[in-house]
Design a protein around this motif. Structure first.
Motif, PDB file in Angstrom:
ATOM      1  N   UNK A 114      -4.030   5.623  23.927  1.00 13.87           N
ATOM      2  CA  UNK A 114      -3.019   4.815  24.597  1.00 13.87           C
ATOM      3  C   UNK A 114      -2.780   5.221  26.031  1.00 13.87           C
ATOM      4  N   UNK A 115      -3.785   5.806  26.677  1.00 14.55           N
ATOM      5  CA  UNK A 115      -3.679   6.243  28.069  1.00 14.55           C
ATOM      6  C   UNK A 115      -4.535   5.320  28.932  1.00 14.55           C
ATOM      7  N   UNK A 116      -3.980   4.873  30.041  1.00 18.62           N
ATOM      8  CA  UNK A 116      -4.726   4.020  30.967  1.00 18.62           C
ATOM      9  C   UNK A 116      -4.414   4.459  32.392  1.00 18.62           C
ATOM     10  N   UNK A 117      -5.364   4.283  33.305  1.00 17.93           N
ATOM     11  CA  UNK A 117      -5.097   4.612  34.712  1.00 17.93           C
ATOM     12  C   UNK A 117      -4.285   3.512  35.365  1.00 17.93           C
ATOM     13  N   UNK A 118      -3.691   3.837  36.503  1.00 15.67           N
ATOM     14  CA  UNK A 118      -2.895   2.851  37.227  1.00 15.67           C
ATOM     15  C   UNK A 118      -3.731   2.012  38.165  1.00 15.67           C
ATOM     16  N   UNK A 119      -5.031   1.928  37.925  1.00 16.38           N
ATOM     17  CA  UNK A 119      -5.934   1.136  38.755  1.00 16.38           C
ATOM     18  C   UNK A 119      -7.072   0.665  37.858  1.00 16.38           C
ATOM     19  N   UNK A 120      -7.846  -0.286  38.331  1.00 14.97           N
ATOM     20  CA  UNK A 120      -8.885  -0.897  37.509  1.00 14.97           C
ATOM     21  C   UNK A 120     -10.153  -0.033  37.482  1.00 14.97           C
ATOM     22  N   UNK A 121     -10.541   0.366  36.275  1.00 16.26           N
ATOM     23  CA  UNK A 121     -11.823   1.042  36.061  1.00 16.26           C
ATOM     24  C   UNK A 121     -12.353   0.590  34.707  1.00 16.26           C
ATOM     25  N   UNK A 122     -13.647   0.678  34.475  1.00 20.00           N
ATOM     26  CA  UNK A 122     -14.177   0.365  33.144  1.00 20.00           C
ATOM     27  C   UNK A 122     -13.541   1.268  32.083  1.00 20.00           C
ATOM     28  N   UNK A 123     -13.201   0.695  30.968  1.00 23.24           N
ATOM     29  CA  UNK A 123     -12.517   1.443  29.917  1.00 23.24           C
ATOM     30  C   UNK A 123     -13.302   2.676  29.494  1.00 23.24           C
ATOM     31  N   UNK A 124     -14.633   2.538  29.425  1.00 23.40           N
ATOM     32  CA  UNK A 124     -15.437   3.650  28.929  1.00 23.40           C
ATOM     33  C   UNK A 124     -15.527   4.801  29.934  1.00 23.40           C
ATOM     34  N   UNK A 125     -15.142   4.561  31.213  1.00 24.95           N
ATOM     35  CA  UNK A 125     -15.255   5.603  32.232  1.00 24.95           C
ATOM     36  C   UNK A 125     -14.024   6.508  32.309  1.00 24.95           C
ATOM     37  N   UNK A 126     -12.891   6.045  31.779  1.00 24.92           N
ATOM     38  CA  UNK A 126     -11.668   6.862  31.781  1.00 24.92           C
ATOM     39  C   UNK A 126     -11.586   7.572  30.440  1.00 24.92           C
ATOM     40  N   UNK A 127     -11.733   8.892  30.469  1.00 20.48           N
ATOM     41  CA  UNK A 127     -11.888   9.650  29.224  1.00 20.48           C
ATOM     42  C   UNK A 127     -10.851  10.764  29.103  1.00 20.48           C
ATOM     43  N   UNK A 128     -10.611  11.166  27.866  1.00 22.97           N
ATOM     44  CA  UNK A 128      -9.608  12.189  27.563  1.00 22.97           C
ATOM     45  C   UNK A 128     -10.183  13.211  26.592  1.00 22.97           C
ATOM     46  N   UNK A 129      -9.740  14.439  26.744  1.00 22.80           N
ATOM     47  CA  UNK A 129     -10.095  15.528  25.842  1.00 22.80           C
ATOM     48  C   UNK A 129      -8.814  16.245  25.447  1.00 22.80           C
TER      49      UNK A 129
END
Length: 414
Positions: free
Chosen positions: A378-393
């Protein structure tokens, strides 16, 4: 009463139990997932296998060739019988041996597995003794009893001080890093894993013939352990550790003041411009800077070959950590230097108590470190990027993962 009578009664009490310690098939699968990609037919060593619940699952679901080791021959006989009944007798091989004196050549296994058995050697001795058994890129997976609070109560502390020295998850992770491993992941085991062990054990204790020499003592010990868990289980638990030996080709360490110019030059060369190097310099003087989380990997000649930086970010106001940038000198790209420095800085973040790391990067590169899509949490950046490029560990599986919008430090300009 002889020690042999106590020994025999202990094993008689435990014979026929599905497990010899806290665990579950779900936990085994989750630990297997944390181990990452394995060879097509991985060679697995299951130490202290007991009746082989994990060995059977690894053979069936990971396609593994499993060597299952235990000192109690009736457990091994039960495992052979079950493996044959499931058509896995060609994939599961048993050996009656001491896990502290194993007869295998160095590099024999892709995965060394020990659920609920490392206490026989002790965590630190196991780390040093079993490392040689791992093939290059191999992984060590074990579960261990741990303190789940920094201040356990006197009853639990007295019991465990008399039986086995416990550390916290963080304490064991620190010991693993000091022993030359990277921590790929830790897994707090749920309460149900205790039930899978203690509920059948309690039934065996109730049905045991205490007239047999040594059995009354074995039953009393089992009941005392179960009662301790019921009354003081908030103080301790079981946790899984997924570890991989560090790449000995690269010395990794926190940067020093003497490295600053070299890091600036490396980052600029790696990205082909000065923008990312200037970003690192801006972060150095920003409130987001986290001391000790700017890491370098040294080339054999002592020069800086790679750099990785973690700084503070926020997820809907909750503190998290951002991995960026990661830079490798052009001469050392595709050599493992980048992976070495990333794993090292992630270890350092884990040991300083960071719970969540986020990265915007290549979706085929960062999953090897355990990163998944941030949107899964449920984490998203405050700008547009491909979903698969924003990652969490997630570094601390016992903590709640914050949800919401990711805010990078101001120097990132996003």
């Amino acid at each position: 009463m002889s020690d042999n009578a106590l020994h025999d009664s202990f094993f008689a009490l435990h014979h026929g139990l599905p497990r010899q310690g806290p665990g579950s098939d779900t936990t085994t699968r989750r630990l297997l997932a944390l181990a990452g990609r394995l060879p097509e037919r991985p060679r697995v060593l299951d130490l202290g296998c007991g009746p082989g619940r994990s060995a059977l699952l690894l053979a069936a679901e990971a396609g593994a060739e499993v060597t299952a080791v235990d000192t109690h021959e009736p457990f091994l006989a039960q495992l052979r019988e079950t493996a044959a009944a499931r058509g896995l007798d060609g994939s599961v091989h048993t050996l009656n041996a001491d896990m502290g004196a194993l007869p295998f050549p160095d590099g024999s296994f892709d995965l060394v597995w020990a659920e609920s058995s490392v206490f026989v050697l002790g965590f630190d001795r196991a780390l040093t003794s079993w490392r040689r058994l791992l093939a290059p890129g191999g992984t060590l997976v074990l579960t261990e009893c741990v303190w789940t609070t920094e201040e356990p109560g006197p009853v639990a502390r007295a019991f465990w001080e008399d039986h086995y020295a416990l550390r916290t998850v963080a304490g064991n992770a620190e010991a693993a890093v000091a022993a030359g491993y990277h921590v790929l992941g830790t897994l707090p085991q749920p309460e149900g894993d205790w039930d899978e062990y203690y509920v059948p054990l309690a039934a065996h204790a109730d049905a045991a013939d205490t007239a047999v020499p040594g059995m009354a003592e074995a039953v009393a010990g089992a009941r005392a352990e179960i009662a301790l868990r019921r009354g003081h289980g908030a103080d301790y638990g079981y946790a899984g550790f997924v570890l991989r030996p560090a790449d000995a080709r690269w010395r990794t360490r926190p940067e020093t003041a003497e490295d600053v110019e070299a890091v600036h030059a490396l980052v600029a060369a790696a990205f082909g411009s000065g923008a990312e190097a200037d970003l690192v310099e801006a972060l150095r003087v920003d409130d987001a800077w986290l001391p000790g989380l700017s890491y370098v990997a040294e080339a054999p000649d002592g020069t800086v070959a790679a750099h990785a930086l973690i700084t503070r970010c926020l997820v809907d106001g909750a503190p998290a950590a951002a991995l960026a940038p990661v830079s490798v000198a052009p001469a050392y790209q595709r050599t493992g230097a980048g992976q070495a420095v990333v794993r090292a800085v992630l270890d350092a973040a884990r040991l300083r108590g960071e719970e969540l790391v986020l990265v915007l990067g290549h979706p085929e590169y960062y999953p090897r470190f355990g990163f998944v899509r941030a949107s899964e949490y449920g984490i998203k950046p405050g700008f547009e990027v491909p979903d698969e490029a924003m990652m969490a560990l997630v570094l601390d599986g016992s903590a709640a993962v914050p949800r919401g919008t990711l805010a990078y430090p101001a120097p990132f300009g996003v």
